[in-house]
Design a protein around this motif. Structure first.
Motif, PDB file in Angstrom:
ATOM      1  N   UNK A  78      65.722  25.446  60.143  1.00  0.00           N
ATOM      2  CA  UNK A  78      64.828  26.506  59.815  1.00  0.00           C
ATOM      3  C   UNK A  78      65.009  27.154  58.476  1.00  0.00           C
TER       4      UNK A  78
ATOM      5  N   UNK B 211      62.046  27.119  55.673  1.00  0.00           N
ATOM      6  CA  UNK B 211      61.527  28.367  55.022  1.00  0.00           C
ATOM      7  C   UNK B 211      61.366  28.110  53.597  1.00  0.00           C
TER       8      UNK B 211
ATOM      9  N   UNK C 231      60.560  25.553  52.272  1.00  0.00           N
ATOM     10  CA  UNK C 231      59.374  24.789  51.976  1.00  0.00           C
ATOM     11  C   UNK C 231      58.127  25.091  52.477  1.00  0.00           C
ATOM     12  N   UNK C 232      58.081  26.585  52.663  1.00  0.00           N
ATOM     13  CA  UNK C 232      56.966  27.337  53.225  1.00  0.00           C
ATOM     14  C   UNK C 232      56.214  26.511  54.429  1.00  0.00           C
ATOM     15  N   UNK C 233      57.017  26.055  55.361  1.00  0.00           N
ATOM     16  CA  UNK C 233      56.474  25.171  56.503  1.00  0.00           C
ATOM     17  C   UNK C 233      55.897  26.180  57.608  1.00  0.00           C
ATOM     18  N   UNK C 234      54.880  25.691  58.516  1.00  0.00           N
ATOM     19  CA  UNK C 234      54.421  26.738  59.306  1.00  0.00           C
ATOM     20  C   UNK C 234      55.264  26.532  60.850  1.00  0.00           C
TER      21      UNK C 234
ATOM     22  N   UNK D 239      55.225  25.062  63.533  1.00  0.00           N
ATOM     23  CA  UNK D 239      55.625  23.895  64.257  1.00  0.00           C
ATOM     24  C   UNK D 239      56.750  23.037  63.117  1.00  0.00           C
ATOM     25  N   UNK D 240      56.447  23.178  62.002  1.00  0.00           N
ATOM     26  CA  UNK D 240      57.346  22.424  61.029  1.00  0.00           C
ATOM     27  C   UNK D 240      58.823  22.924  61.142  1.00  0.00           C
ATOM     28  N   UNK D 241      58.676  24.161  61.576  1.00  0.00           N
ATOM     29  CA  UNK D 241      60.154  24.819  61.610  1.00  0.00           C
ATOM     30  C   UNK D 241      60.642  24.248  62.772  1.00  0.00           C
TER      31      UNK D 241
ATOM     32  N   UNK E  21      60.208  21.448  64.370  1.00  0.00           N
ATOM     33  CA  UNK E  21      60.580  19.923  64.043  1.00  0.00           C
ATOM     34  C   UNK E  21      61.842  19.871  63.367  1.00  0.00           C
TER      35      UNK E  21
ATOM     36  N   UNK F 172      62.711  14.216  55.095  1.00  0.00           N
ATOM     37  CA  UNK F 172      61.381  14.521  55.496  1.00  0.00           C
ATOM     38  C   UNK F 172      60.835  15.787  54.603  1.00  0.00           C
ATOM     39  N   UNK F 173      61.765  16.474  54.099  1.00  0.00           N
ATOM     40  CA  UNK F 173      61.231  17.279  53.074  1.00  0.00           C
ATOM     41  C   UNK F 173      61.237  16.821  51.489  1.00  0.00           C
TER      42      UNK F 173
END
Lengths: 207, 207, 207
Positions: free
Chosen positions: B21, B25, B27-30, B32-34, B36, B138-139
């Protein structure tokens, strides 16, 4: 009915293969890169689902999926060579249909083989989005499903609708259609009105 | 005893989910990204281990792992929204506990299902570090476990201690505890004194 | 014969492990990063093939592959520390031998366990190229097999030769040797004369 399903399945695979081919085009890849990206996008999610459920992977004994992938890649390549424009808009709509179908098929397969409801939602979503995720990772993009746009969340919504239908003893066929329509329309609406999930705002200090 | 183990397992999953998580954070994900990233970090290593050992994947029939992941992600998100600081230090200590536990559990599961000792060390280490590795890939980060810091090496050390205990006919319980403590303290010491493995020095010409 | 095969297999694994070690060197990774990259490059393709075919993964009960990987990584590291030059040319030739061998072994294993011919070609190619692909993804490179150079395509050519031999009722041994030679010489020729597959020309507008 089974044959009919198989054709939808092949159509979904072809649509996903097209989106992989387009990514290969954007990244200036060669002939083999196109086939790999097309295949990974099209069957990556279902392959992982079957490996996790410890089932035979769906395309090993059925070459029709590979023919669909090769045909879709070839058509896309010829199109890109001949035409000056590619109808990305229509592909995205077709992609929404593929997503809805794969999601519900994955969910059902997971339930059939004994996964618990929450896990089945996760596996359905994985079937729908994982191919695109691997495609993006291979091309050094941060996966689109991890960022802003409402994509995977529509799979989760469809999964919840399926389980609700099931809880109210709706027949399996009804649950399937309701879940597919939920994912499909949620996705189309997200595309039309640019729905986004809240993205983290940087502000907290990690120390 | 089995229940007690299950709770440790869930705690380890939750700690790893928190680190996923935090990466989302950064990587500024949304939303659902959190989820996953949290899930991949938490259960990626164990999933690969079970697929390689050809066993049922541990979370398919047990949704409690998903609840732990969702709870951990939610708590972390709320924390990051409410507070100005995140106690990264404590998370790293918790992560060392999770690493030690996952490593030994993976090693034991591999030995139980007939893996040879060297392979069992590899599979134990994989259980501990592979989730974080996929998270980083992934990041678009070069995985931290591949660079400098002493992380995976502490798993290998723990695995060797386990096999040594076993070679001297120590009871399984003793071997487990000794191996966990080895990994745990090696990791904590590496964090405290910034231990590094020698990194390749560029100098040789490749031609 | 089986023993003889096992030695070729180990040699192929060692060659692939060397190429993983070299990548780790280029990326300034540490001792563990080297081992992970070497192992992933060497056994990644075969591991995925076995998981997809739902067979026991080939290295789980046979630690000799791990010894080959560790030995290859160690020799490469010592070489790079001692010498000012690394014979990358010879490694690429050795890599072509490994590719040809892995491709045909993967193809045969897939056919043996009931894959259809087209799927078997795909799985043979995957056995040959997937390890290198994961290696590149982990290091944030766009995989070389997806770009320009003729690499995976030589596996497909070898696979087609195998199936043609089979269609003309050639004995399995002849088919194997012919397929290996096809892949090997196609790869060596591609290296010598810089054969490339046509890459997409950017020009069509995606909208």
């Amino acid at each position: 009915m089974t044959t009919w399903f198989h054709w939808i399945d092949l159509a979904g695979v072809a649509v996903f293969a097209m989106s992989g081919t387009l990514m290969a085009y954007k990244k200036h890849m060669d002939g083999f890169g196109v086939v790999v990206l097309a295949a990974v996008t099209a069957i990556g999610g279902g392959t992982l689902r079957d490996m996790i459920l410890d089932l035979p992977v769906f395309w090993v004994k059925d070459p029709s999926f590979f023919y669909a992938i090769l045909a879709a890649a070839l058509i896309t390549i010829v199109w890109l060579r001949v035409s000056q424009r590619f109808p990305l808009r229509y592909l995205l709509v077709a992609d929404a249909f593929g997503l809805a179908f794969f999601n519900v098929m994955g969910l059902q397969k997971a339930l059939t083989y004994g996964a618990s409801p929450l896990v089945a939602i996760a596996l359905g979503t994985m079937t729908g989005v994982f191919g695109g995720l691997i495609r993006d990772v291979m091309c050094r993009e941060i996966p689109v499903v991890l960022k802003g746009e409402l994509y995977a969340t529509t799979c989760i919504a469809g999964g919840i609708v399926y389980l609700l239908c099931d809880a109210f003893n709706a027949p399996a066929y009804t649950a399937m259609v309701m879940a597919m329509l939920t994912t499909l329309f949620a996705r189309l609406a997200a595309m039309k009105w640019h729905w986004h999930l809240p993205v983290f705002e940087a502000g907290t200090k990690l120390d």
